[in-house]
Design a protein around this motif. Structure first.
Motif, PDB file in Angstrom:
ATOM      1  N   CYS A 153       0.822  -1.211   0.000  1.00 48.60           N
ATOM      2  CA  CYS A 153       0.000   0.000   0.000  1.00 48.60           C
ATOM      3  C   CYS A 153       0.855   1.260   0.000  1.00 48.60           C
ATOM      4  CB  CYS A 153      -0.917   0.009   1.226  1.00 48.60           C
ATOM      5  SG  CYS A 153      -2.267  -1.180   1.139  1.00 48.60           S
ATOM      6  N   PHE A 214      -3.189   3.700   1.562  1.00 51.23           N
ATOM      7  CA  PHE A 214      -4.103   3.186   0.528  1.00 51.23           C
ATOM      8  C   PHE A 214      -4.933   4.309  -0.075  1.00 51.23           C
ATOM      9  CE2 PHE A 214      -8.288   1.536  -0.702  1.00 51.23           C
ATOM     10  CZ  PHE A 214      -7.915   0.602  -1.655  1.00 51.23           C
ATOM     11  N   SER A 218      -4.888   6.234  -3.827  1.00 52.30           N
ATOM     12  CA  SER A 218      -6.105   6.123  -4.650  1.00 52.30           C
ATOM     13  C   SER A 218      -6.610   7.480  -5.111  1.00 52.30           C
ATOM     14  CB  SER A 218      -7.210   5.417  -3.857  1.00 52.30           C
ATOM     15  OG  SER A 218      -6.791   4.140  -3.442  1.00 52.30           O
TER      16      SER A 218
END
Length: 219
Positions: A153, A214, A218
């Motif tokens: 991640c 994470f 994103s």
């Protein structure tokens, strides 16, 4: 000393709530600042402080600070730093990479705090694996996989935010292979170390850090 819930008093609820609030405050502020601020560099300056805060809070909730605990902590911190020095200068471990400036002061081209990062990850993932009634080998492997999952991640944002940089911006599979190997070694040290293995802050801290990277990757 083996962990037994029946003999470990619950931590002070107010003290734990304050610590959890600090963890959330630092990470939520950092996430919003890095993702939406016109000057993310300002927030990156606080990365070493956040790492030190995380380590300090975990230490505060480690009830048993016996010689066994300190021996484990120093061994993992030094081993993690040494592995990174060898990796950076020889590419023997992890692949071809160099550290940026985000993690702070460097010695031999490796941030001094990288040893603390290895310790936090080893300690947190080792603690999490102990929530399940597993034999030692299964716990070691599970905790090592949690460490590799965390790294997976983190890797997508490491380059853009100047944590470290891979040659040609390609993350090699060697990195994850070596992470798993060294994570297993670190977890063996954790498993064999003699100290009380329980920390009420670990689940929130690990999940917060995991979601931080994470979500940052994103956005």
């Amino acid at each position: 000393m083996e962990f037994s819930e029946s003999i470990i008093p619950a931590p002070n609820p107010r003290r734990l709530l304050v610590a959890q609030g600090l963890v959330l405050l630092f990470h939520v502020t950092g996430l919003l600042g890095l993702a939406f601020s016109s000057d993310p560099g300002f927030y990156l300056k606080f990365t070493p402080l956040t790492l030190l805060l995380s380590g300090g809070l975990l230490l505060a909730f480690q009830r048993d600070k016996s010689p066994g605990f300190w021996s484990f902590a120093i061994s993992v911190g030094m081993l993690g730093f040494l592995v990174e020095v060898i990796g950076v200068h020889t590419s023997l471990f992890f692949g071809h990479y160099q550290y940026g400036d985000t993690l702070g002061v460097k010695v031999m081209d490796v941030p001094v705090l990288i040893g603390l990062n290895w310790l936090i990850m080893t300690y947190s993932c080792g603690m999490l694996a102990r929530y399940l009634p597993l034999p030692e080998l299964a716990r070691v492997l599970l905790a090592a996989l949690l460490m590799v999952g965390f790294d997976a991640c983190l890797e997508p944002v490491a380059g853009p935010y100047d944590f470290w940089h891979w040659t040609a911006n390609v993350i090699p599979m060697q990195n994850f292979r070596d992470w798993f190997i060294f994570a297993c070694l670190m977890q063996l040290l954790f498993s064999r170390a003699r100290f009380e293995k329980y920390n009420a802050l670990v689940p929130l801290l690990y999940l917060t850090q995991l979601l931080f990277f994470f979500l940052l990757g994103s956005l």
